[in-house]
Enzyme design. Structure first.
Site, short mmCIF file in Angstrom:
data_model
loop_
_atom_site.label_atom_id
_atom_site.label_comp_id
_atom_site.label_asym_id
_atom_site.label_seq_id
_atom_site.Cartn_x
_atom_site.Cartn_y
_atom_site.Cartn_z
CG ASN A 297 -2.31 0.55 0.89
OD1 ASN A 297 -2.40 1.61 0.28
ND2 ASN A 297 -3.36 -0.15 1.29
CG HIS B 100 24.38 5.77 10.12
ND1 HIS B 100 25.06 6.28 9.05
CD2 HIS B 100 23.07 5.78 9.77
CE1 HIS B 100 24.21 6.61 8.10
NE2 HIS B 100 22.98 6.30 8.51
CE LYS C 143 9.72 -8.23 24.22
NZ LYS C 143 9.66 -8.12 25.70
NE ARG D 59 -3.84 -15.25 17.90
CZ ARG D 59 -4.23 -15.88 16.79
NH1 ARG D 59 -3.83 -17.12 16.56
NH2 ARG D 59 -4.99 -15.28 15.91
#
Length: 203
Positions: free
Chosen positions: A84, A114, A179, A182
């Site tokens: 998109n 960097h 993270k 599930r």
């Protein structure tokens, strides 16, 4: 090694010292500007431009303008790829995207980095790390994917996530830092198949 070879190998390099990199960068900027000026009725022209700009682009794919990248030639997309609006890819190293990958608006994929040390950073030295995205991945709006990250197959990344580490296959993940929340399993398939059946029954 040339500066470009150092860059692609993930070593420290100075882009300003490489005429080759400067020419690649200018070419990409010209093609990106041309692409972003196209209209919805110019799909053939869009495919033509992206085929020249990107390292690999399949005609089954689509990137909604505006789109921005550094070099383009280090971006490899699979079949049925869709992005998109306002995709940004800083491709100083390879960005490999699998089949059936959907990106929501304002996704940023960044391979550029960097040095932490200010003196070295100010000298113009920089580096990159490749990013890999597997097959059947949906990435939500405003997601940031950092250098060196690998995302597995059949993954959903929630909106606004900052992906700093690898994400395994077959999971839903979100957050800052991103993270695993599930796994994706049979209950998901059953739920969405039921909704699909209801859809076709009402047609």
């Amino acid at each position: 090694m040339t500066e470009k070879e150092k860059m692609l190998a993930g070593k420290l390099y100075i882009p300003a010292k490489s005429k080759e990199l400067q020419e690649d960068f200018k070419k990409a900027k010209r093609l990106v500007k041309e692409y972003n000026a196209t209209s919805v009725d110019e799909e053939g022209k869009r495919v033509e431009i992206l085929s020249e700009l990107l390292g690999k682009f399949d005609k089954s794919s689509h990137i909604e303008p505006p789109f921005y990248c550094d070099y383009g030639c280090h971006i490899y997309t699979g079949k049925n790829f869709y992005s998109n609006y306002e995709l940004i890819i800083l491709d100083v190293c390879d960005v490999k995207i699998g089949d059936n990958v959907f990106l929501a608006p304002r996704v940023g994929i960044y391979t550029a980095g960097h040095p932490i040390d200010a003196e070295i950073r100010n000298s113009g030295l920089e580096f990159g790390k490749s990013v890999t995205i597997g097959n059947d991945v949906w990435i939500g709006a405003n997601v940031v994917i950092n250098p060196g990250v690998t995302i597995g197959n059949n993954v959903v990344i929630g909106s606004g996530s900052v992906v700093t580490k690898d994400i395994p296959s077959n999971v839903v993940a979100f957050g800052n830092p991103c993270k695993v929340v599930r796994e994706i399993g049979e209950k998901d398939k059953e739920y969405w198949n039921k909704l699909k059946e209801e859809y076709y029954q009402t047609r």
